[in-house]
Every structure is written in C-alpha cells, then in structure tokens.
Design a protein around this motif. Structure first.
Motif, short mmCIF file in Angstrom:
data_model
loop_
_atom_site.label_atom_id
_atom_site.label_comp_id
_atom_site.label_asym_id
_atom_site.label_seq_id
_atom_site.Cartn_x
_atom_site.Cartn_y
_atom_site.Cartn_z
N LEU A 82 101.21 85.63 35.77
CA LEU A 82 100.93 84.38 35.06
C LEU A 82 100.37 84.65 33.66
O LEU A 82 100.71 83.97 32.69
CB LEU A 82 99.95 83.53 35.86
CG LEU A 82 100.53 82.67 36.98
CD1 LEU A 82 99.41 82.00 37.76
CD2 LEU A 82 101.50 81.64 36.43
N TYR A 83 99.50 85.65 33.57
CA TYR A 83 98.91 86.01 32.27
C TYR A 83 100.00 86.44 31.29
O TYR A 83 99.98 86.04 30.12
CB TYR A 83 97.89 87.13 32.46
CG TYR A 83 97.36 87.69 31.17
CD1 TYR A 83 96.41 87.01 30.42
CD2 TYR A 83 97.83 88.92 30.68
CE1 TYR A 83 95.93 87.52 29.22
CE2 TYR A 83 97.36 89.44 29.50
CZ TYR A 83 96.41 88.74 28.77
OH TYR A 83 95.95 89.25 27.58
N ARG B 277 96.12 72.50 25.46
CA ARG B 277 95.12 71.81 26.28
C ARG B 277 95.64 71.56 27.69
O ARG B 277 94.89 71.57 28.65
CB ARG B 277 94.75 70.47 25.63
CG ARG B 277 93.86 70.58 24.41
CD ARG B 277 93.52 69.19 23.91
NE ARG B 277 92.58 69.22 22.79
CZ ARG B 277 92.08 68.14 22.22
NH1 ARG B 277 92.44 66.93 22.65
NH2 ARG B 277 91.23 68.24 21.22
N LEU B 278 96.95 71.32 27.79
CA LEU B 278 97.56 71.03 29.09
C LEU B 278 97.82 72.29 29.89
O LEU B 278 97.90 72.25 31.12
CB LEU B 278 98.88 70.27 28.87
CG LEU B 278 99.59 69.72 30.10
CD1 LEU B 278 98.74 68.66 30.78
CD2 LEU B 278 100.95 69.15 29.73
N LEU B 279 97.95 73.42 29.22
CA LEU B 279 98.35 74.66 29.87
C LEU B 279 97.34 75.13 30.91
O LEU B 279 97.70 75.51 32.03
CB LEU B 279 98.57 75.76 28.81
CG LEU B 279 99.13 77.08 29.31
CD1 LEU B 279 100.51 76.88 29.90
CD2 LEU B 279 99.18 78.10 28.18
N GLY B 280 96.05 75.08 30.55
CA GLY B 280 95.01 75.54 31.47
C GLY B 280 94.97 74.77 32.78
O GLY B 280 95.04 75.38 33.86
N PRO B 281 94.89 73.42 32.72
CA PRO B 281 94.89 72.66 33.97
C PRO B 281 96.16 72.85 34.80
O PRO B 281 96.10 72.87 36.04
CB PRO B 281 94.78 71.20 33.49
CG PRO B 281 94.11 71.29 32.16
CD PRO B 281 94.61 72.55 31.56
N ILE B 282 97.32 73.02 34.15
CA ILE B 282 98.57 73.22 34.89
C ILE B 282 98.54 74.54 35.65
O ILE B 282 98.87 74.61 36.84
CB ILE B 282 99.77 73.17 33.94
CG1 ILE B 282 100.04 71.72 33.51
CG2 ILE B 282 101.02 73.74 34.61
CD1 ILE B 282 101.16 71.60 32.51
N VAL B 283 98.13 75.60 34.97
CA VAL B 283 98.10 76.91 35.62
C VAL B 283 97.08 76.93 36.76
O VAL B 283 97.36 77.41 37.86
CB VAL B 283 97.76 78.01 34.58
CG1 VAL B 283 97.52 79.35 35.27
CG2 VAL B 283 98.89 78.13 33.57
N LEU B 284 95.89 76.38 36.50
CA LEU B 284 94.85 76.34 37.53
C LEU B 284 95.28 75.48 38.72
O LEU B 284 95.18 75.90 39.88
CB LEU B 284 93.55 75.81 36.94
CG LEU B 284 92.37 75.70 37.91
CD1 LEU B 284 92.01 77.06 38.48
CD2 LEU B 284 91.16 75.06 37.22
N GLY B 285 95.79 74.28 38.43
CA GLY B 285 96.22 73.39 39.51
C GLY B 285 97.37 73.96 40.30
O GLY B 285 97.40 73.86 41.54
N SER C 9 98.11 77.14 40.75
CA SER C 9 97.62 78.26 41.56
C SER C 9 96.87 77.77 42.80
O SER C 9 97.09 78.25 43.91
CB SER C 9 96.72 79.17 40.72
OG SER C 9 97.40 79.64 39.58
N VAL C 10 95.97 76.79 42.59
CA VAL C 10 95.20 76.25 43.71
C VAL C 10 96.11 75.61 44.74
O VAL C 10 95.96 75.82 45.95
CB VAL C 10 94.15 75.24 43.20
CG1 VAL C 10 93.50 74.50 44.36
CG2 VAL C 10 93.09 75.95 42.36
N GLY D 250 98.95 75.56 49.89
CA GLY D 250 100.17 75.49 50.68
C GLY D 250 100.27 76.65 51.66
O GLY D 250 100.68 76.47 52.82
N LEU D 251 99.92 77.85 51.22
CA LEU D 251 99.91 79.00 52.13
C LEU D 251 98.94 78.79 53.28
O LEU D 251 99.26 79.06 54.45
CB LEU D 251 99.53 80.28 51.36
CG LEU D 251 100.47 80.76 50.26
CD1 LEU D 251 99.93 82.04 49.65
CD2 LEU D 251 101.87 80.99 50.79
N ALA D 252 97.74 78.29 52.97
CA ALA D 252 96.74 78.05 54.00
C ALA D 252 97.19 76.96 54.97
O ALA D 252 97.00 77.06 56.19
CB ALA D 252 95.41 77.66 53.35
#
Length: 254
Positions: free
Chosen positions: A103-104, A120-128, A130-131, A136-138
């Motif tokens: 991702l980096y 500004r939108l990139l950070g929340p998209i990547v974090l959301g 990933s979470v 989904g795996l869990a």
C-alpha cells in the motif's frame, strides 16, 4: 444617468488552493514507467520476504486455520499434498503481511499526481479499506467458516465418517476468507463514488431491490460451499455494509 458596473464574484481561493497539486514535478512517460517498475520490484521483494517468513512458521498457521473444523481428521491423499498446502497458506499469509508495504508503494506512486483535496481523501480510504478487509477476514473465520463446516459435518454425520482432504479444506477456507475481505470493501467504493459525485446517497438507496438481489448473487458466487446458511450470512453482511455505506455517504452531504 449613473452607469451601473457589473461586479464579478470573487474567486474562492480556498477551493483553488485545494485543487492545486503541491510540489508538482514534470516527469516523462519513461520516468513514470521506471518509477512504476521500481515500486513493483520493491513490492515483490516485500511479498517474497513475507512468504518466506510465513513459510518458516507455517505449521502454527495451519493449526490455527484448522480450529474451525473441530475434531475432523485431515488426510494427505497424495504425496506432497501438505507441502503444497503449506505453500498456499504461506503465500496468502505473506501477501497479507506485506500488504502495508505494498500500500505504501502504491501511495508513493500516485501521490505526486493528487491535489490537496484528493490527498485529504486518501488517508481515510486507505485506513478504512484496511480495517474493513481485516474485519472481513475475521468475520469469515469466526462466523462464516464455522457455520458452513457445522452444516457439512451435521449433514450425513450418521452415514459417513468425517475424513477430509487437507488440500480441499484449505482451498475452501482461504478462498472464503479473502473473498469476504474483498466484499467488505463495498462502503469504501460507495464513499469514493459519492465523493466524486457519480452516485448520490439517494440514488444508492432508491435501487435497494437490485442491491438485495445482487447481495444474494454475490453470496452465492463468493461462497465456495453450496449451503444456504453460509450464503445467507455473507449476503446479510453485504447488505449491512451497503446500507451502512449509504448512511456514511449521506452524512458526508452527498
């Protein structure tokens, strides 16, 4: 007779500032391709390191993924079957471990071409994203897989003995987990579409009948088993994510 002058509305300097690309650097097509090659090379090195590290500790990973099966006995039906299963588990796990670095590399490649507003939108998209992927795996590991296995074990338990091929079992488990992780990306896609003005929250909500049908079809396609319980659980999760995404898009004012 007094003349009237037309006043031009002042420009919104804040919007102009947000639409600027900071530190814009001109690069040729060859330079872009060379940078892309380097990013892919670094990502592949990270995946190779992750897969190698997971292969060293693959037996605990295999035992962890066998937990939902309970007391079922696994068989190696062909020479080297467990070895190739170990490679599969190490491959999936290695990609998962290396995903932050991948991702980096993706972010570093696309970042120079993004405006301040898009950054500004990139950070929340990547974090959301990933979470939600790990959620989904869990969800697959804790809910979908046990439900599916319970159905298969109970059905015909008085007729056949539960001895499973280890390769078929891990093909089922790994595919279900990763397909569920991808299905959990729905709210992120909705937020992107809403932010870009392609689809509004009202339009998303108006097509709920098609969404229900699509969730049922998606549950049937992504679920490697054919039992209705697993498909219903996945379809229900997809619907919950979709309507939750509609709520987030509405809260963002889109």
């Amino acid at each position: 007779m007094a003349s009237t002058e037309l006043e031009t509305p002042p420009k919104n300097t804040t919007d102009e500032h947000l639409d600027e690309i900071p530190d814009e650097v001109e690069m040729s097509l060859f330079d872009h391709l060379e940078e892309l090659r380097q990013r892919i090379f670094y990502a592949l090195i990270a995946v190779a390191i992750g897969v190698t590290g997971c292969f060293i500790f693959v037996k605990p990973l295999v035992q962890l993924l066998e937990v939902p099966a309970g007391d079922v006995k696994f068989l190696q039906l062909a020479p080297g079957e467990f070895f190739f299963v170990s490679l599969k588990v190490a491959g999936y796990s290695g990609i998962l471990v290396a995903s932050p670095f991948i991702l980096y590399q993706i972010i570093q490649f696309v970042l120079p071409g993004l405006t301040r507003r898009e950054r500004r939108l990139l950070g929340p998209i990547v974090l959301g994203s990933s979470v939600l992927f790990f959620a989904g795996l869990a969800f697959a590991y804790l809910a979908l897989i046990p439900a599916a296995l319970k159905f298969f074990i109970s059905y015909g338990a008085d007729v056949v003995e539960q001895l499973w091929s280890i390769d078929r079992y891990f093909e089922f488990v790994l595919l279900l987990m990763f397909s569920t992780g991808l299905a959990f990306q729905i709210p992120v896609i909705q937020l992107i579409l809403g932010y870009l003005g392609i689809v509004s929250s009202k339009q998303m909500l108006s097509g709920w009948r098609y969404v229900v049908l699509g969730a049922v079809v998606l549950g049937a396609v992504l679920t490697p088993s054919t039992d209705p319980l697993t498909q219903s659980l996945l379809a229900g999760a997809v619907l919950g994510l979709y309507f939750g995404g509609v709520g987030m898009v509405k809260l963002s004012g889109r």
